[in-house]
Design a protein around this motif. Sequence first.
Motif, PDB file in Angstrom:
ATOM      1  N   CYS A 120      -2.986  15.128   2.831  1.00 13.24           N
ATOM      2  CA  CYS A 120      -4.311  14.657   3.260  1.00 13.24           C
ATOM      3  C   CYS A 120      -5.078  14.072   2.076  1.00 13.24           C
ATOM      4  O   CYS A 120      -5.777  13.056   2.215  1.00 13.24           O
ATOM      5  CB  CYS A 120      -5.114  15.802   3.879  1.00 13.24           C
ATOM      6  N   ASP A 121      -4.951  14.723   0.920  1.00 14.33           N
ATOM      7  CA  ASP A 121      -5.597  14.227  -0.301  1.00 14.33           C
ATOM      8  C   ASP A 121      -5.092  12.831  -0.645  1.00 14.33           C
ATOM      9  O   ASP A 121      -5.875  11.930  -0.960  1.00 14.33           O
ATOM     10  CB  ASP A 121      -5.312  15.197  -1.447  1.00 14.33           C
ATOM     11  N   ARG A 122      -3.758  12.628  -0.577  1.00 13.18           N
ATOM     12  CA  ARG A 122      -3.177  11.319  -0.880  1.00 13.18           C
ATOM     13  C   ARG A 122      -3.582  10.279   0.158  1.00 13.18           C
ATOM     14  O   ARG A 122      -3.799   9.107  -0.175  1.00 13.18           O
ATOM     15  CB  ARG A 122      -1.650  11.417  -0.951  1.00 13.18           C
ATOM     16  N   TYR A 123      -3.690  10.700   1.426  1.00  9.61           N
ATOM     17  CA  TYR A 123      -4.108   9.784   2.491  1.00  9.61           C
ATOM     18  C   TYR A 123      -5.525   9.264   2.226  1.00  9.61           C
ATOM     19  O   TYR A 123      -5.782   8.055   2.300  1.00  9.61           O
ATOM     20  CB  TYR A 123      -4.058  10.501   3.840  1.00  9.61           C
ATOM     21  N   VAL A 124      -6.429  10.182   1.886  1.00  5.14           N
ATOM     22  CA  VAL A 124      -7.819   9.777   1.620  1.00  5.14           C
ATOM     23  C   VAL A 124      -7.878   8.895   0.377  1.00  5.14           C
ATOM     24  O   VAL A 124      -8.584   7.881   0.356  1.00  5.14           O
ATOM     25  CB  VAL A 124      -8.725  11.022   1.452  1.00  5.14           C
ATOM     26  N   ALA A 125      -7.114   9.262  -0.674  1.00  6.16           N
ATOM     27  CA  ALA A 125      -7.152   8.510  -1.931  1.00  6.16           C
ATOM     28  C   ALA A 125      -6.662   7.072  -1.755  1.00  6.16           C
ATOM     29  O   ALA A 125      -7.220   6.147  -2.361  1.00  6.16           O
ATOM     30  CB  ALA A 125      -6.311   9.227  -2.977  1.00  6.16           C
ATOM     31  N   ILE A 126      -5.643   6.867  -0.939  1.00  3.23           N
ATOM     32  CA  ILE A 126      -5.037   5.536  -0.795  1.00  3.23           C
ATOM     33  C   ILE A 126      -5.655   4.739   0.364  1.00  3.23           C
ATOM     34  O   ILE A 126      -5.895   3.537   0.235  1.00  3.23           O
ATOM     35  CB  ILE A 126      -3.511   5.662  -0.598  1.00  3.23           C
ATOM     36  N   CYS A 127      -5.920   5.413   1.458  1.00  2.00           N
ATOM     37  CA  CYS A 127      -6.427   4.706   2.650  1.00  2.00           C
ATOM     38  C   CYS A 127      -7.954   4.591   2.676  1.00  2.00           C
ATOM     39  O   CYS A 127      -8.488   3.681   3.309  1.00  2.00           O
ATOM     40  CB  CYS A 127      -5.943   5.417   3.919  1.00  2.00           C
ATOM     41  N   HIS A 128      -8.661   5.508   2.012  1.00  2.00           N
ATOM     42  CA  HIS A 128     -10.133   5.472   1.980  1.00  2.00           C
ATOM     43  C   HIS A 128     -10.617   5.740   0.557  1.00  2.00           C
ATOM     44  O   HIS A 128     -11.345   6.723   0.312  1.00  2.00           O
ATOM     45  CB  HIS A 128     -10.714   6.511   2.948  1.00  2.00           C
ATOM     46  N   ILE A 221      -0.260   5.887   5.005  1.00  2.09           N
ATOM     47  CA  ILE A 221      -0.226   5.425   3.615  1.00  2.09           C
ATOM     48  C   ILE A 221       0.682   4.204   3.472  1.00  2.09           C
ATOM     49  O   ILE A 221       0.320   3.208   2.839  1.00  2.09           O
ATOM     50  CB  ILE A 221       0.254   6.562   2.684  1.00  2.09           C
ATOM     51  N   LEU A 222       1.849   4.253   4.093  1.00  2.00           N
ATOM     52  CA  LEU A 222       2.790   3.130   4.018  1.00  2.00           C
ATOM     53  C   LEU A 222       2.224   1.882   4.682  1.00  2.00           C
ATOM     54  O   LEU A 222       2.421   0.767   4.192  1.00  2.00           O
ATOM     55  CB  LEU A 222       4.119   3.524   4.662  1.00  2.00           C
ATOM     56  N   LEU A 223       1.522   2.062   5.801  1.00  2.05           N
ATOM     57  CA  LEU A 223       0.894   0.923   6.467  1.00  2.05           C
ATOM     58  C   LEU A 223      -0.171   0.285   5.585  1.00  2.05           C
ATOM     59  O   LEU A 223      -0.321  -0.946   5.544  1.00  2.05           O
ATOM     60  CB  LEU A 223       0.277   1.360   7.803  1.00  2.05           C
ATOM     61  N   THR A 224      -0.903   1.125   4.859  1.00  6.57           N
ATOM     62  CA  THR A 224      -1.917   0.617   3.930  1.00  6.57           C
ATOM     63  C   THR A 224      -1.259  -0.106   2.761  1.00  6.57           C
ATOM     64  O   THR A 224      -1.716  -1.167   2.325  1.00  6.57           O
ATOM     65  CB  THR A 224      -2.782   1.787   3.398  1.00  6.57           C
ATOM     66  N   VAL A 225      -0.165   0.468   2.273  1.00  2.00           N
ATOM     67  CA  VAL A 225       0.564  -0.123   1.144  1.00  2.00           C
ATOM     68  C   VAL A 225       1.097  -1.512   1.504  1.00  2.00           C
ATOM     69  O   VAL A 225       1.112  -2.425   0.669  1.00  2.00           O
ATOM     70  CB  VAL A 225       1.719   0.814   0.711  1.00  2.00           C
ATOM     71  N   SER A 230      -0.460  -6.977  -4.378  1.00  2.00           N
ATOM     72  CA  SER A 230       0.450  -6.887  -5.521  1.00  2.00           C
ATOM     73  C   SER A 230       1.810  -6.326  -5.087  1.00  2.00           C
ATOM     74  O   SER A 230       1.896  -5.224  -4.538  1.00  2.00           O
ATOM     75  CB  SER A 230      -0.158  -5.987  -6.602  1.00  2.00           C
ATOM     76  N   SER A 231       2.863  -7.088  -5.344  1.00  2.00           N
ATOM     77  CA  SER A 231       4.214  -6.635  -4.990  1.00  2.00           C
ATOM     78  C   SER A 231       4.639  -5.449  -5.859  1.00  2.00           C
ATOM     79  O   SER A 231       5.357  -4.552  -5.404  1.00  2.00           O
ATOM     80  CB  SER A 231       5.227  -7.775  -5.164  1.00  2.00           C
ATOM     81  N   GLN A 232       4.162  -5.417  -7.107  1.00  2.00           N
ATOM     82  CA  GLN A 232       4.489  -4.304  -8.003  1.00  2.00           C
ATOM     83  C   GLN A 232       3.844  -3.010  -7.504  1.00  2.00           C
ATOM     84  O   GLN A 232       4.470  -1.946  -7.545  1.00  2.00           O
ATOM     85  CB  GLN A 232       4.017  -4.623  -9.422  1.00  2.00           C
ATOM     86  N   ALA A 233       2.593  -3.125  -7.047  1.00  2.00           N
ATOM     87  CA  ALA A 233       1.893  -1.951  -6.512  1.00  2.00           C
ATOM     88  C   ALA A 233       2.577  -1.442  -5.253  1.00  2.00           C
ATOM     89  O   ALA A 233       2.705  -0.234  -5.048  1.00  2.00           O
ATOM     90  CB  ALA A 233       0.438  -2.300  -6.218  1.00  2.00           C
ATOM     91  N   ARG A 234       3.027  -2.391  -4.410  1.00  2.00           N
ATOM     92  CA  ARG A 234       3.742  -2.005  -3.182  1.00  2.00           C
ATOM     93  C   ARG A 234       5.039  -1.273  -3.519  1.00  2.00           C
ATOM     94  O   ARG A 234       5.360  -0.245  -2.925  1.00  2.00           O
ATOM     95  CB  ARG A 234       4.049  -3.242  -2.328  1.00  2.00           C
ATOM     96  N   LYS A 235       5.776  -1.823  -4.485  1.00  2.00           N
ATOM     97  CA  LYS A 235       7.051  -1.217  -4.875  1.00  2.00           C
ATOM     98  C   LYS A 235       6.845   0.184  -5.428  1.00  2.00           C
ATOM     99  O   LYS A 235       7.586   1.124  -5.083  1.00  2.00           O
ATOM    100  CB  LYS A 235       7.726  -2.102  -5.926  1.00  2.00           C
ATOM    101  N   LYS A 236       5.834   0.364  -6.273  1.00  2.00           N
ATOM    102  CA  LYS A 236       5.551   1.660  -6.873  1.00  2.00           C
ATOM    103  C   LYS A 236       5.131   2.681  -5.808  1.00  2.00           C
ATOM    104  O   LYS A 236       5.578   3.831  -5.815  1.00  2.00           O
ATOM    105  CB  LYS A 236       4.442   1.518  -7.922  1.00  2.00           C
TER     106      LYS A 236
END
Length: 319
Positions: A120-128, A221-225, A230-236
């Motif tokens: 949940c922490d990672r979801y909020v950090a990346i999606c919101h 998270i993957l849908l947001t990614v 940035s392709s590098q950010a997506r890959k990471k």
Amino acid sequence: MWHKNQTSSSDFTLLGLFSSSQTSLVSFLFISVIFVVAVAENILMILLILSDSRLHTPMYFLLSHLSTMDILHISNIVPKMLANFLSGSRTISFAGCGLQVFLSLTLLGGECLLLAAMSCDRYVAICHPLRYAILMDDSVSVVMAGGSWLVGTLNSIVHTAYLLHFPFCGSRAIDHFFCEVPAMLKLSCVDTLVYEGGVYVSGIIFLLIPFSMISASYVQILLTVLHMKSSQARKKSFSTCSFHMIVVIMYYGPFIFTYMRPKSYHTPGQDKFLAIFYTILTTTLNPVIYSFRNKDVLGAMKTMLKNNLLHKEMNREKT
């Protein structure tokens, strides 16, 4: 009553993973190395989080609790297993077995909830990300961590008390490397169907619901990614998410398969093999996957090494 008291005062026998063969010696050495590595890397993780202000965030606060649970969990099981192999004795007292059951259920249940909280922490950090500071402040992370410990402990108290209340007739040999609920239920000479129903309910609360939450979080998270420019950010991000999910599946998969099946479908060899994943292997992998691949953690490690070197040089100059 006399029969129950007599049963309660008797020792159990843990048949374990090892026999007296040469293969068992290799297994013993392998488990010993894993135990030392798991404890060392989790202690290092806790020290890094405590010492470096960059890691004083909700994510690393939850990770420090995960490391604490992992240290306690592997220490609850492996030392007794290794000691039995070295001594040639496979006995464990009734109280010792009860303690193993209590601690393993507390830590396994607490870790299931804590992993869900971390997702949940990672979801909020990346999606919101803009709302992260509000949604995941210090008080929320404290409640998440404290709630995982508390709920895991309460569930364990109920199950341990109920399990140890059963009379164990005939053979008291537990065909496992630690006192685990499914293996102990096989030794009871009374109907345990009602209790097994309680195990299924706990399985839904501690296994299926958290695993569903984690899966849903990582899908989002993957849908947001995918929408990142940035392709590098997506890959990471894909790499990080995939490693996280592999560890989650290694933990929850065998755990669900062990605790959500009827007693009659369990086989000792299968149960022992599956238990290795959620008691030993993931304990070793968690710090590597969740922490040591992170640049902030690597930076904290470099800072700690520099400080240690400076401290040694200053001591040499004084002497």
